[in-house]
Design a protein around this motif. Structure first.
Motif, PDB file in Angstrom:
ATOM      1  N   VAL A 337      -9.074   0.854   5.927  1.00  0.00           N
ATOM      2  CA  VAL A 337     -10.203   0.125   5.350  1.00  0.00           C
ATOM      3  C   VAL A 337     -10.396  -1.159   6.151  1.00  0.00           C
ATOM      4  CG1 VAL A 337      -9.876   1.037   3.020  1.00  0.00           C
ATOM      5  CG2 VAL A 337      -8.744  -1.093   3.684  1.00  0.00           C
ATOM      6  N   ARG A 338     -11.576  -1.705   6.066  1.00  0.00           N
ATOM      7  CA  ARG A 338     -11.854  -2.982   6.730  1.00  0.00           C
ATOM      8  C   ARG A 338     -12.239  -3.988   5.664  1.00  0.00           C
ATOM      9  NH1 ARG A 338     -12.115  -4.618  11.824  1.00  0.00           N
ATOM     10  NH2 ARG A 338     -13.512  -6.289  12.466  1.00  0.00           N
ATOM     11  N   ARG A 339     -11.523  -5.099   5.600  1.00  0.00           N
ATOM     12  CA  ARG A 339     -11.742  -6.088   4.557  1.00  0.00           C
ATOM     13  C   ARG A 339     -12.299  -7.380   5.136  1.00  0.00           C
ATOM     14  NH1 ARG A 339      -7.129  -8.554   0.522  1.00  0.00           N
ATOM     15  NH2 ARG A 339      -6.456  -9.632   2.422  1.00  0.00           N
ATOM     16  N   ALA A 340     -13.374  -7.848   4.541  1.00  0.00           N
ATOM     17  CA  ALA A 340     -13.907  -9.176   4.856  1.00  0.00           C
ATOM     18  C   ALA A 340     -13.287 -10.161   3.877  1.00  0.00           C
ATOM     19  CB  ALA A 340     -15.426  -9.181   4.735  1.00  0.00           C
ATOM     20  N   GLU A 341     -12.800 -11.268   4.365  1.00  0.00           N
ATOM     21  CA  GLU A 341     -12.102 -12.205   3.491  1.00  0.00           C
ATOM     22  C   GLU A 341     -12.401 -13.647   3.873  1.00  0.00           C
ATOM     23  OE1 GLU A 341      -7.727 -12.181   5.519  1.00  0.00           O
ATOM     24  OE2 GLU A 341      -8.321 -10.348   4.460  1.00  0.00           O
ATOM     25  N   LEU A 342     -12.270 -14.509   2.897  1.00  0.00           N
ATOM     26  CA  LEU A 342     -12.465 -15.935   3.107  1.00  0.00           C
ATOM     27  C   LEU A 342     -11.235 -16.531   3.783  1.00  0.00           C
ATOM     28  CD1 LEU A 342     -13.953 -16.928  -0.372  1.00  0.00           C
ATOM     29  CD2 LEU A 342     -15.214 -16.505   1.744  1.00  0.00           C
ATOM     30  N   GLU A 343     -11.435 -17.604   4.515  1.00  0.00           N
ATOM     31  CA  GLU A 343     -10.300 -18.369   5.019  1.00  0.00           C
ATOM     32  C   GLU A 343      -9.585 -18.995   3.827  1.00  0.00           C
ATOM     33  OE1 GLU A 343      -9.390 -22.378   7.687  1.00  0.00           O
ATOM     34  OE2 GLU A 343     -11.439 -21.595   7.530  1.00  0.00           O
ATOM     35  N   ARG A 344      -8.260 -18.958   3.835  1.00  0.00           N
ATOM     36  CA  ARG A 344      -7.501 -19.432   2.680  1.00  0.00           C
ATOM     37  C   ARG A 344      -6.759 -20.719   3.003  1.00  0.00           C
ATOM     38  NH1 ARG A 344      -5.227 -14.288  -0.652  1.00  0.00           N
ATOM     39  NH2 ARG A 344      -6.954 -12.877  -0.237  1.00  0.00           N
ATOM     40  N   ARG A 345      -6.814 -21.646   2.052  1.00  0.00           N
ATOM     41  CA  ARG A 345      -6.039 -22.877   2.150  1.00  0.00           C
ATOM     42  C   ARG A 345      -5.516 -23.245   0.769  1.00  0.00           C
ATOM     43  NH1 ARG A 345      -9.332 -27.029   6.147  1.00  0.00           N
ATOM     44  NH2 ARG A 345      -9.740 -25.542   7.829  1.00  0.00           N
ATOM     45  N   THR A 346      -4.541 -24.142   0.755  1.00  0.00           N
ATOM     46  CA  THR A 346      -4.022 -24.668  -0.504  1.00  0.00           C
ATOM     47  C   THR A 346      -4.296 -26.165  -0.551  1.00  0.00           C
ATOM     48  OG1 THR A 346      -2.278 -22.997  -0.596  1.00  0.00           O
ATOM     49  CG2 THR A 346      -1.975 -24.961  -1.926  1.00  0.00           C
ATOM     50  N   MET A 347      -4.960 -26.608  -1.628  1.00  0.00           N
ATOM     51  CA  MET A 347      -5.233 -28.031  -1.851  1.00  0.00           C
ATOM     52  C   MET A 347      -4.601 -28.438  -3.171  1.00  0.00           C
ATOM     53  SD  MET A 347      -9.229 -28.327  -0.667  1.00  0.00           S
ATOM     54  CE  MET A 347      -9.764 -27.790   0.950  1.00  0.00           C
ATOM     55  N   GLY A 361     -10.757 -20.795  -1.114  1.00  0.00           N
ATOM     56  CA  GLY A 361     -11.363 -19.880  -0.162  1.00  0.00           C
ATOM     57  C   GLY A 361     -12.550 -20.533   0.507  1.00  0.00           C
ATOM     58  N   LEU A 362     -12.565 -20.510   1.861  1.00  0.00           N
ATOM     59  CA  LEU A 362     -13.596 -21.215   2.625  1.00  0.00           C
ATOM     60  C   LEU A 362     -14.428 -20.248   3.447  1.00  0.00           C
ATOM     61  CD1 LEU A 362     -10.806 -23.493   3.529  1.00  0.00           C
ATOM     62  CD2 LEU A 362     -12.916 -24.654   2.924  1.00  0.00           C
ATOM     63  N   LEU A 363     -15.697 -20.561   3.573  1.00  0.00           N
ATOM     64  CA  LEU A 363     -16.600 -19.806   4.429  1.00  0.00           C
ATOM     65  C   LEU A 363     -17.437 -20.805   5.203  1.00  0.00           C
ATOM     66  CD1 LEU A 363     -17.714 -17.052   5.301  1.00  0.00           C
ATOM     67  CD2 LEU A 363     -19.387 -17.239   3.447  1.00  0.00           C
ATOM     68  N   GLY A 364     -17.244 -20.816   6.527  1.00  0.00           N
ATOM     69  CA  GLY A 364     -17.974 -21.771   7.344  1.00  0.00           C
ATOM     70  C   GLY A 364     -17.671 -23.205   6.989  1.00  0.00           C
ATOM     71  N   GLY A 365     -16.424 -23.480   6.548  1.00  0.00           N
ATOM     72  CA  GLY A 365     -16.025 -24.834   6.196  1.00  0.00           C
ATOM     73  C   GLY A 365     -16.394 -25.244   4.791  1.00  0.00           C
ATOM     74  N   ARG A 366     -17.105 -24.398   4.063  1.00  0.00           N
ATOM     75  CA  ARG A 366     -17.511 -24.736   2.706  1.00  0.00           C
ATOM     76  C   ARG A 366     -16.640 -23.987   1.698  1.00  0.00           C
ATOM     77  NH1 ARG A 366     -23.589 -24.265   0.048  1.00  0.00           N
ATOM     78  NH2 ARG A 366     -22.986 -25.002  -2.035  1.00  0.00           N
ATOM     79  N   VAL A 367     -16.240 -24.686   0.641  1.00  0.00           N
ATOM     80  CA  VAL A 367     -15.397 -24.077  -0.378  1.00  0.00           C
ATOM     81  C   VAL A 367     -16.218 -23.110  -1.218  1.00  0.00           C
ATOM     82  CG1 VAL A 367     -13.947 -24.492  -2.387  1.00  0.00           C
ATOM     83  CG2 VAL A 367     -13.856 -26.073  -0.448  1.00  0.00           C
ATOM     84  N   MET A 368     -15.782 -21.858  -1.242  1.00  0.00           N
ATOM     85  CA  MET A 368     -16.464 -20.822  -2.013  1.00  0.00           C
ATOM     86  C   MET A 368     -15.735 -20.507  -3.319  1.00  0.00           C
ATOM     87  SD  MET A 368     -19.117 -19.412  -0.243  1.00  0.00           S
ATOM     88  CE  MET A 368     -19.766 -21.003  -0.041  1.00  0.00           C
ATOM     89  N   SER A 369     -14.402 -20.682  -3.312  1.00  0.00           N
ATOM     90  CA  SER A 369     -13.598 -20.344  -4.469  1.00  0.00           C
ATOM     91  C   SER A 369     -12.453 -21.327  -4.574  1.00  0.00           C
ATOM     92  CB  SER A 369     -13.060 -18.911  -4.348  1.00  0.00           C
ATOM     93  OG  SER A 369     -12.170 -18.601  -5.377  1.00  0.00           O
ATOM     94  N   ALA A 370     -12.116 -21.734  -5.799  1.00  0.00           N
ATOM     95  CA  ALA A 370     -11.003 -22.653  -6.026  1.00  0.00           C
ATOM     96  C   ALA A 370     -10.333 -22.282  -7.346  1.00  0.00           C
ATOM     97  CB  ALA A 370     -11.489 -24.096  -6.055  1.00  0.00           C
ATOM     98  N   THR A 371      -9.087 -21.813  -7.267  1.00  0.00           N
ATOM     99  CA  THR A 371      -8.379 -21.312  -8.447  1.00  0.00           C
ATOM    100  C   THR A 371      -7.033 -22.009  -8.569  1.00  0.00           C
ATOM    101  OG1 THR A 371      -9.410 -19.157  -8.114  1.00  0.00           O
ATOM    102  CG2 THR A 371      -7.520 -19.260  -9.604  1.00  0.00           C
ATOM    103  N   PRO A 372      -6.742 -22.624  -9.733  1.00  0.00           N
ATOM    104  CA  PRO A 372      -5.443 -23.291  -9.910  1.00  0.00           C
ATOM    105  C   PRO A 372      -4.291 -22.288  -9.842  1.00  0.00           C
ATOM    106  CG  PRO A 372      -7.003 -23.978 -11.617  1.00  0.00           C
ATOM    107  CD  PRO A 372      -7.619 -22.815 -10.905  1.00  0.00           C
TER     108      PRO A 372
END
Length: 409
Positions: A337-347, A361-372
């Protein structure tokens, strides 16, 4: 960088051909000999010699009898479980044993399926010889020596016709039924008359590799050629392996990262929910990114589950081993399978005097998802003497402020 092996099935593939190709590509012969000796002490001595096939240089595996007779004998059918027991008893490195087990399990499951019997009742004829163990253990040791993480396989040439069998009544058709069963999902092409791919070769490719339709992007480090015994006119009877580092695709600004992954799965109808949960946990511990179940209805209207796992191709052998060790399944399917995914960081975010980590989760430098992180939330809730739900809501509100932020490297 992951170490990639591309198996180019030029003229055919058998276990000895694949092993010879790995040795030609730089696998350590002493390590391979040591692994074979651990499983079959005193049984064989191996070496390679240079040969030419249709004018192409290659190496041919030479196998000499080491003087120790096979406990199975060369004529009687051999229970499949006996090969498993021999492999289990051998003092092999776990990584070598795991790969060898995966191939042997795939071979046994395919044989049992085409004969319509339970693998526990399976008797092997030609495939029960010690040569089968030599091939799959030698290949497993060769892959370990080369540090291979991932195996990709080209289109596979299959010859037609018939071949005499020592245990069947008369000739049996080619390709062999077990070879076809093993190569489900792989691209094949016609290759004249004769057996170009053996069941052992097919089991190695199917159990450890993934099919591709074109040459992979990679930085080539070495190339090896393994020869078949015959030198037929018209084509080189060789299998070619290309070893290198897998290329990392550049990420285009504003687009998600894409990766080639594998899904492994098995149908299960006889495990309790507790054991299914344990099996999913074992898959995660073996390197799966995720593991899940899907309810299905099997033959005779039986309710069952499909246990699935998502992983890197390099982790496939470990996950197959986890499937067989922790479930009652006799076969494990896999498909790319081929998976598209966001860049992941921890803040981190502050909630009062406490801080909580947030998966971002970041896309083009913008935060798309933020989960505690739930563990952090639970720890703060425990210290404050509050319900976890209330602290999670507070942390989620703080995390939402990150949704409108941008980040810079």
């Amino acid at each position: 960088m992951s170490r990639l092996l591309y198996v180019d099935v030029v003229g055919g593939a058998a276990g000895d051909m694949i092993l010879a190709a790995l040795l030609d590509a730089g696998a350590d012969l002493d390590e391979v000999r040591s692994a074979i000796e651990a499983v079959l002490p005193g049984r064989f001595a191996i070496d390679t010699e240079p040969v030419r096939r249709a004018g192409l240089r290659a190496r041919l595996l030479r196998i000499r009898d080491g003087g120790q007779a096979s406990p199975a004998g060369s004529l009687r059918p051999r229970p499949f479980r006996e090969l498993i027991q021999v492999l289990d008893a051998a003092p092999l490195p776990h990584s070598v044993s795991s790969r060898a087990h995966v191939v042997l399990d795939a071979l046994g499951a395919a044989e049992a399926h085409v004969h319509g019997i339970d693998p526990a009742e399976l008797l092997l004829h030609e495939l029960g010889d010690d040569d089968t163990l030599l091939d799959l253990v030698g290949v497993a040791a060769g892959l370990e020596s080369l540090g291979v993480d991932r195996i990709l396989v080209s289109a596979i040439p299959l010859g037609a016709g018939a071949i005499e069998s020592h245990h069947a009544h008369g000739a049996v058709p080619l390709p062999a039924t077990v070879t076809l069963e093993l190569l489900k999902g792989f691209s094949v092409r016609g290759a004249g008359v004769g057996e170009t791919v053996t069941p052992t070769g097919a089991a190695i490719l199917a159990a450890l590799g993934a099919p591709v339709t074109s040459f992979p992007d990679m930085r080539i480090q070495s190339v090896g050629y393994g020869a078949g015994n015959d030198d037929p006119p018209g084509y080189p009877n060789v299998v070619r392996v290309i070893l290198g580092e897998a290329a990392v695709e550049p990420v285009q600004p504003g687009l998600p990262i894409e990766r080639d992954l594998l899904v492994l799965e098995a149908n299960i109808d006889d495990l309790t929910p507790e054991l299914v949960a344990d099996a999913a946990g074992a898959l995660l511990a073996a390197g799966a990114f995720d593991a899940w179940t899907t309810p299905v209805v099997m033959k005779k209207g039986r309710p069952a589950l499909v246990l699935s796992a998502l992983c890197e191709p390099s982790a496939a052998a470990r996950l197959r081993q986890a499937f067989f060790e922790n479930t009652s399944s006799f076969g494990v399917r896999s498909y790319p399978v081929r998976r598209a995914e966001l860049e992941r960081r921890t803040m981190t975010v502050s909630i009062g005097e406490d801080t909580v980590r947030v998966k971002v989760g970041l896309l083009g430098g913008r935060v798309m998802s933020a989960t505690p992180e739930h563990d952090d939330v639970a720890e703060v809730a425990g210290r404050r003497g509050l319900p976890v739900r209330l602290v999670y809501e507070e942390a989620s509100a703080a995390a939402r402020s990150l949704r409108f932020a941008t980040t810079e490297d």
